[in-house]
Design an enzyme around this catalytic site. Structure first.
Site, PDB file in Angstrom:
ATOM      1  N   ASP A 193      38.289  -4.111  40.801  1.00  0.00           N
ATOM      2  CA  ASP A 193      37.902  -5.168  41.748  1.00  0.00           C
ATOM      3  C   ASP A 193      39.119  -6.035  41.969  1.00  0.00           C
ATOM      4  OD1 ASP A 193      36.454  -7.292  43.171  1.00  0.00           O
ATOM      5  OD2 ASP A 193      34.654  -6.389  42.315  1.00  0.00           O
ATOM      6  N   HIS A 270      37.123  -5.548  48.248  1.00  0.00           N
ATOM      7  CA  HIS A 270      37.317  -5.941  46.843  1.00  0.00           C
ATOM      8  C   HIS A 270      38.489  -5.187  46.226  1.00  0.00           C
ATOM      9  CE1 HIS A 270      33.936  -8.641  46.058  1.00  0.00           C
ATOM     10  NE2 HIS A 270      33.186  -7.867  46.806  1.00  0.00           N
ATOM     11  N   GLU A 326      30.716  -5.735  50.791  1.00  0.00           N
ATOM     12  CA  GLU A 326      31.418  -6.963  51.180  1.00  0.00           C
ATOM     13  C   GLU A 326      32.831  -6.764  51.730  1.00  0.00           C
ATOM     14  OE1 GLU A 326      29.457 -10.380  48.549  1.00  0.00           O
ATOM     15  OE2 GLU A 326      30.893  -9.206  47.432  1.00  0.00           O
TER      16      GLU A 326
END
Ligand code: ACM
Length: 703
Positions: A193, A270, A326
């Site tokens: 991440d 990410h 996201e």
């Protein structure tokens, strides 16, 4: 009359006696509660003469001997023969006797125990039940009973984010032990991440010599300090990673506990840590600019496929999690390479561009014998027929997936995000926000009513997610997951008919004691405070049900009960996202209430909430005014905020006026604190910026 009363009281005490004799038998204290338990009279007691008798292979016997060492069954030796007296028989049997890969049957009478299963996994789970019965009793006595047990869902998962904070392999193994004890069978290992890469990839050594290290002790300091990485040998370096040997060791340890580890390699969002290290994989070509991979360059696919080849080699799991959540996708709109890719592939939107990428990676993994799981964003732009969807932004993603014939795993934030506060926030360590009690987790039903029986079969199970932005230590991590993960273990395993909250709560209290004895750090459930006391009491006031006009709209993410929120008399609870607080993002909160007629007003008041972690702010200033005609307003009060936005803990504040006024209209205006969003970046939707308001309360004269 008297006689009648006496008769009633005699009858009542007779009933009580019957009740007492029934309740002499205590229900078993096992989590998850087995599918069916028949209780018999008597017990079996383990003595020094007790032996295991089994038809398991010598190898499996040795593995169990090693596994059981140090447990309440650790002193029981394996006999050479398959049956005998005073024994615990582990009987690998035909599937016509016990059906199901994880199913088992336990029969206990005063002569011994017989545990039957069609698979070694079933035997293992039967042993967990026996261990729980022993640990929750005197360690040697087992009640006479028959248990027939098998799981409701095949997927019962725990997610571990090791990017935001790194947790070493011993910590991971410790959690695998607890997972096995509660019959959980999937660890979703979030290995990469934006805050750090955690898995050694031989082809790309910079991922772990650079992208795994931050030059700051605290995550927040790193975030506001520029979010850079540093060399492993930098004296400031904080972080870590797993070598490939570590990974193999943990994967094998999990397999011995019948747990599959599903690795997650995040893409296309990410991915700040990768793009800081290999900026040529980003749209800008520069480090520390983008969070999303550039989909226009072939280098991205070459990189990801090379990484995945090593991942496949390390993890035997059928599924590889490829993230998908996201991504901001914003740089793709202007990146010439992404635009060219869109034109060449006839893609109409950046959603379709993401979908193109996910499909390509999925094909690559399918060609290597694996399947993908992705967060529910992988539905956007077109879902492939074979991907499994992990539904986190509510249940809708899971519903859409199974209606399209795909499989889904349910992990909606509202019930399954164990990084939220689990009790009154000011009694708790820092958390990301949200208020998720054990009872709320337990209330989760993974199969939405809208699904047909066939669609419901595509729900693979449930998972608890633990993101570690605010969880820097192993103790804190354990505190957040135990006992809430036990509720998900039971939801994943037990049929809904056997689920009973009061009974589970009692068992969870006991499980917390056992976890503590075994060196874990669970939340002390016995000290739970519970919901905000005021939130239980409805407030009666003059504006109840009156019309509210909004100068600026409330955020759809924090709509609460819509236009009635401010005038329903219901006060907010501990947390901004409990559907009782209304939130405003990047605008004034400015409402006017029409009381319908000129009215005597004595008080105007509203309560606000502030929580720094997730950027929920009190207003900087509140202006309250009144009007008779709706055109000319007199200011009743201007109130400045005296609570600093820097305070870490949860704050509540009422901004109000008291006096005497006559008015039909009340205008309540709250100016934004002016708070900034230091954590805002391309893909940081986990950190919304907003301001939030609570119930406007116009107290009436009775007050
Ligand atoms: C997620 O919480 N971003 C999957």
């Amino acid at each position: 009359m008297n006689t009648h009363n006496i008769f009633k009281s005699v009858l009542f005490s007779t009933l009580l006696l019957i009740g007492n004799s029934c309740s002499e038998r205590k229900e078993i204290d096992v989590i998850p509660m087995p599918r069916s338990v028949e209780y018999h009279s008597g017990n079996f007691t383990i003595s020094p003469e007790t032996k295991f008798y089994t038809n398991l292979s010598v190898e499996s016997r040795q593995a169990l001997t090693d596994y059981l060492e140090g447990t309440s069954l650790g002193s029981v030796p394996f006999a050479e023969s398959t049956t005998g007296n005073n024994g615990i028989e582990l009987n690998l049997c035909d599937s016509s006797i016990v059906t199901g890969n994880e199913a088992y049957r336990i029969e206990i009478d005063k002569k011994g125990v017989r545990l039957s299963a069609n698979t070694e996994t079933g035997i293992f789970y039967g042993l967990q039940t026996l261990l729980q019965l022993l640990n929750n009793g005197d360690n040697k006595t087992l009640p006479a009973l028959t248990i027939n047990d098998s799981p409701r869902f095949p997927y019962r998962g725990l997610h571990l984010d090791v990017s935001r904070h790194f947790f070493d392999k011993e910590f991971v193994k410790k959690q695998l032990n607890a997972m096995a004890y509660f019959k959980m069978n999937r660890l979703h290992w979030h290995l990469t991440d934006g805050a750090g890469w955690r898995i050694e990839i031989k082809k790309y050594p910079r991922l772990t010599s650079f992208a795994a290290w931050r030059p700051f002790d605290k995550l927040n300091d790193w975030w506001v300090g520029g979010r850079t990485f540093c060399e492993q040998d930098d004296p400031r370096a904080v972080g870590g990673y797993y070598t490939q040997d570590d990974i193999r060791e943990v994967v094998a340890y999990a397999a011995e506990r019948h747990i599959t580890i599903i690795p997650e390699i995040e893409m296309p969002g990410h991915s700040e840590e990768v793009l800081a290290t290999y900026p040529e994989l980003s749209c800008s070509g520069k480090p520390y600019v983008n969070a999303d991979f550039c989909i226009g360059t072939e280098k991205t696919f070459e990189f990801l496929e090379n990484v995945l080849l090593e991942v496949i080699d390390l993890f035997p799991s059928e599924y590889i999690h490829i993230g998908g959540d996201e991504a901001s996708k914003s740089s793709w709109n202007t990146c010439p390479r992404c635009q060219k890719r869109m034109a060449d592939e006839h893609l109409n939107s950046v959603d379709e561009l993401q979908s193109y990428m996910i499909h390509r990676i999925e094909k690559f993994l399918n060609d290597h014998g694996r399947k993908i799981i992705g967060w529910d964003e992988i539905i956007e732009g077109g879902l492939s027929p074979t991907a499994t969807v992990m539904s986190w932004r509510g249940e809708e993603g899971g519903i859409k997936a199974v209606k399209a014939g795909n499989q889904a795993i349910m992990t909606p934030g509202k019930y399954c995000y164990l990084d939220a506060f689990q009790d009154a926030p000011n009694t708790q360590p820092m958390a990301i926000g949200g208020y998720l009690t054990l009872e709320k987790v337990y209330s989760f039903e993974p199969v939405p009513d809208s699904l047909s029986t066939k669609e419901a079969e595509l729900i693979l199970g449930v998972q608890g997610n633990v993101w570690t932005e605010h969880i820097p230590t192993p103790e804190h991590y354990e505190y957040m997951i135990y006992p809430r993960i036990l509720a998900l273990a039971e939801i994943g395993w037990s049929p809904s008919e056997v689920k009973k909250w009061d009974n589970f709560h009692t068992r969870a209290l006991q499980a917390v004691n056992i976890l503590r004895e075994q060196g874990y750090n669970p939340f002390p459930l016995e000290k739970e405070v519970g919901d905000k006391p005021e939130s239980y009491q409805k407030v009666n006031h003059l504006a109840i049900g009156k019309k509210v006009t909004y100068a600026n709209p409330y955020s759809n993410h924090y709509a609460a009960q819509g236009e009635k929120t401010l005038v329903d008399g219901v006060r907010g609870g501990w947390m901004y996202n409990d559907d009782r607080w209304q939130g405003f993002i990047d605008c004034d909160f400015d409402v006017t209430i029409d009381l319908g007629k000129e009215t005597d007003i004595k008080q105007v008041c509203a309560e606000f909430i502030q929580l720094k972690g997730p950027y929920v702010w009190l207003p900087k200033q509140v202006i309250i005014s009144s009007s008779i005609d709706g055109e000319h307003y007199d200011t009743l009060a201007t109130i400045d905020n005296d609570i600093s936005p820097d305070i870490e803990t949860l704050q509540f504040k009422e901004f109000g006026w008291a006096g005497n006024a006559k008015a039909r209209y009340i205008r309540y205006k709250a100016l934004p604190e002016g708070g900034y969003s230091p954590m805002k970046s391309e893909s940081n939707n986990r950190y919304p910026i907003y301001r939030t308001e609570k119930d406007k309360i116009w107290e009436n004269e009775e007050g």
